[in-house]
Design an enzyme around this catalytic site. Sequence first.
Site, PDB file in Angstrom:
ATOM      1  N   LYS A  90       0.847  -1.195   0.000  1.00 54.68           N
ATOM      2  CA  LYS A  90       0.000   0.000   0.000  1.00 54.68           C
ATOM      3  C   LYS A  90       0.876   1.236   0.000  1.00 54.68           C
ATOM      4  O   LYS A  90       1.965   1.237   0.586  1.00 54.68           O
ATOM      5  CB  LYS A  90      -0.874   0.035   1.264  1.00 54.68           C
ATOM      6  CG  LYS A  90      -2.122   0.852   1.084  1.00 54.68           C
ATOM      7  CD  LYS A  90      -3.164   0.039   0.362  1.00 54.68           C
ATOM      8  CE  LYS A  90      -4.400   0.805   0.010  1.00 54.68           C
ATOM      9  NZ  LYS A  90      -5.381  -0.065  -0.659  1.00 54.68           N
ATOM     10  N   GLY A 129     -23.411   5.073   0.494  1.00 56.66           N
ATOM     11  CA  GLY A 129     -22.360   5.556  -0.406  1.00 56.66           C
ATOM     12  C   GLY A 129     -22.647   5.173  -1.842  1.00 56.66           C
ATOM     13  O   GLY A 129     -22.648   3.997  -2.193  1.00 56.66           O
ATOM     14  N   GLY A 134     -20.797   6.067  -4.536  1.00 49.39           N
ATOM     15  CA  GLY A 134     -19.604   6.415  -5.313  1.00 49.39           C
ATOM     16  C   GLY A 134     -19.432   5.446  -6.467  1.00 49.39           C
ATOM     17  O   GLY A 134     -20.405   4.860  -6.965  1.00 49.39           O
ATOM     18  N   VAL A 191     -18.341   2.453  -6.727  1.00 47.46           N
ATOM     19  CA  VAL A 191     -18.818   1.079  -6.525  1.00 47.46           C
ATOM     20  C   VAL A 191     -20.306   1.068  -6.185  1.00 47.46           C
ATOM     21  O   VAL A 191     -21.092   0.320  -6.781  1.00 47.46           O
ATOM     22  CB  VAL A 191     -18.010   0.380  -5.408  1.00 47.46           C
ATOM     23  CG1 VAL A 191     -18.531  -1.046  -5.207  1.00 47.46           C
ATOM     24  CG2 VAL A 191     -16.521   0.359  -5.739  1.00 47.46           C
TER      25      VAL A 191
HETATM   26  P1  NAI Z   1     -15.866   6.679  -3.856  1.00 44.50           P
HETATM   27  O1  NAI Z   1     -14.984   7.675  -3.207  1.00 44.50           O
HETATM   28  O2  NAI Z   1     -16.124   6.757  -5.327  1.00 44.50           O
HETATM   29  O3  NAI Z   1     -17.316   6.668  -3.144  1.00 44.50           O
HETATM   30  C1  NAI Z   1     -17.518   6.779  -1.785  1.00 44.50           C
HETATM   31  C2  NAI Z   1     -18.869   7.476  -1.604  1.00 44.50           C
HETATM   32  O4  NAI Z   1     -19.224   7.415  -0.232  1.00 44.50           O
HETATM   33  C3  NAI Z   1     -18.856   8.934  -2.020  1.00 44.50           C
HETATM   34  O5  NAI Z   1     -19.945   9.187  -2.879  1.00 44.50           O
HETATM   35  C4  NAI Z   1     -19.004   9.671  -0.687  1.00 44.50           C
HETATM   36  O6  NAI Z   1     -19.689  10.909  -0.813  1.00 44.50           O
HETATM   37  C5  NAI Z   1     -19.798   8.667   0.115  1.00 44.50           C
HETATM   38  N1  NAI Z   1     -19.703   8.818   1.566  1.00 44.50           N
HETATM   39  C6  NAI Z   1     -18.620   9.102   2.329  1.00 44.50           C
HETATM   40  N2  NAI Z   1     -18.956   9.117   3.630  1.00 44.50           N
HETATM   41  C7  NAI Z   1     -20.274   8.818   3.689  1.00 44.50           C
HETATM   42  C8  NAI Z   1     -21.191   8.672   4.750  1.00 44.50           C
HETATM   43  N3  NAI Z   1     -20.847   8.840   6.029  1.00 44.50           N
HETATM   44  N4  NAI Z   1     -22.481   8.369   4.449  1.00 44.50           N
HETATM   45  C9  NAI Z   1     -22.861   8.205   3.172  1.00 44.50           C
HETATM   46  N5  NAI Z   1     -22.026   8.328   2.127  1.00 44.50           N
HETATM   47  C10 NAI Z   1     -20.755   8.639   2.376  1.00 44.50           C
HETATM   48  O7  NAI Z   1     -15.269   5.261  -3.448  1.00 44.50           O
HETATM   49  P2  NAI Z   1     -15.488   3.859  -4.159  1.00 44.50           P
HETATM   50  O8  NAI Z   1     -14.395   3.618  -5.133  1.00 44.50           O
HETATM   51  O9  NAI Z   1     -16.894   3.714  -4.584  1.00 44.50           O
HETATM   52  O10 NAI Z   1     -15.206   2.867  -2.935  1.00 44.50           O
HETATM   53  C11 NAI Z   1     -16.166   2.714  -1.895  1.00 44.50           C
HETATM   54  C12 NAI Z   1     -15.545   1.894  -0.765  1.00 44.50           C
HETATM   55  O11 NAI Z   1     -15.155   0.613  -1.283  1.00 44.50           O
HETATM   56  C13 NAI Z   1     -14.273   2.505  -0.164  1.00 44.50           C
HETATM   57  O12 NAI Z   1     -14.256   2.199   1.214  1.00 44.50           O
HETATM   58  C14 NAI Z   1     -13.141   1.777  -0.867  1.00 44.50           C
HETATM   59  O13 NAI Z   1     -11.966   1.701  -0.061  1.00 44.50           O
HETATM   60  C15 NAI Z   1     -13.753   0.387  -1.033  1.00 44.50           C
HETATM   61  N6  NAI Z   1     -13.190  -0.351  -2.143  1.00 44.50           N
HETATM   62  C16 NAI Z   1     -13.280   0.140  -3.416  1.00 44.50           C
HETATM   63  C17 NAI Z   1     -12.740  -0.575  -4.482  1.00 44.50           C
HETATM   64  C18 NAI Z   1     -12.870  -0.069  -5.888  1.00 44.50           C
HETATM   65  O14 NAI Z   1     -12.676  -0.875  -6.830  1.00 44.50           O
HETATM   66  N7  NAI Z   1     -13.193   1.189  -6.108  1.00 44.50           N
HETATM   67  C19 NAI Z   1     -12.048  -1.854  -4.280  1.00 44.50           C
HETATM   68  C20 NAI Z   1     -12.082  -2.328  -2.898  1.00 44.50           C
HETATM   69  C21 NAI Z   1     -12.618  -1.578  -1.884  1.00 44.50           C
END
Ligand code: NAI
Length: 356
Positions: free
Chosen positions: A80, A177, A179, A181
Amino acid sequence: MTILEHMITEEFEEILCVNDRRSGLRAFLAIHDTCAGPAFGGVRIWSYRSEQDAFRDAMRLARAMTYKCALAGIRGGGGKIVILDHEDLDREAAYRHLGRVIENLGGRYYAGPDVGTTDDDLRALSRGTQYCVQPDRPGHDDLAGATARGVIHGMEACLRHLDDEVDWSTQHVAIQGLGEVGIRIAKTLIDRGARVSATDIDEDRLDRLAETHVFERVEPDRIYSIPCDVFAPCAMGGVIHDVTASRLNARIVAGSANNVLAKDEHGWAIHQRGIIYAPDVVINAGALIQGATVHLEGTTDNELRVATIGKEVGAILLEADREGAPTHLVALEEARRRVDRQREHGEPFFPASPES
Ligand code: NAI
């Protein structure tokens, strides 16, 4: 504990501290284990409260990647990078410099995206190294999609475990969330007939989903307590804690977020309430499987490999039932066993056979 004591206790191979005067880059690059192959791990950029927090995060996340590789059958280990974000950081130059640092490791570490790192950052990184995900290359372009598909396979394994069948039209999923995913999971499940409730602290994310799909908007704080079948944490880690563990009103917890449980004891707490938890270290491995398989084998179509996540989640649920133990501990023990066998006998990590 000193840094070296930490490394000895946690069995780390190498930790680099990076400081680049020109770009303002300050980062830790942690390599936990390369016994089975290169260390895979994303680059996280975050405004940490302290250097110690960043260091701890790098170690925790790198070690989890080793376990993720072991459980997903990836011939690699865990690494990491965390970048300490600050106002004066020249982002493009920082990622380019980091690329050169990775390149100097000669392939021992292979970088992907993580929280805060964008496709543009990865493009800058790839100007310094060949050992990273390059968003414009085939197979590298939809890692979040691979994660989402893996999570859905994991959810289905949980439903099969409880109900012997998967009928999305009778299921209610609460997604925290929307985002990269979360929105993909939401769209797929709504398309399959599920009822979806979702929240995000960013209203634009909710609006984006509302443009194409019908779902129920929920206030961020209420998402834990709405009665549903599956609670899907797809935002930040540590969301199951003293308060939320008792408020959850779901049969299953299954989402993409890393380190969903604030502490081990919260895994016990939901286990004792009869809630099934699909361990993060298994269920969110889709992007790792996709990225690592492209890098190691050159194959871009890895759907069957991603589908093995369902099989692995199912096996852990059965084992947890047999042992009467929480799933996160069963997953961790199994991962450690595989890592020990790899280290002692050179036994490779094998993926579960694809689901029929
Ligand atoms: P992202 O940053 O695109 O989306 C995260 C979303 O969560 C954002 O829309 C944000 O506004 C929202 N958010 C943050 N705090 C919040 C809360 N308290 N309540 C409601 N919404 C909240 O991240 P992504 O890529 O979608 O990843 C999501 C999670 O999955 C992260 O924890 C990441 O570490 C994990 N992850 C992602 C992978 C990937 O391929 N992108 C792979 C493995 C794990």
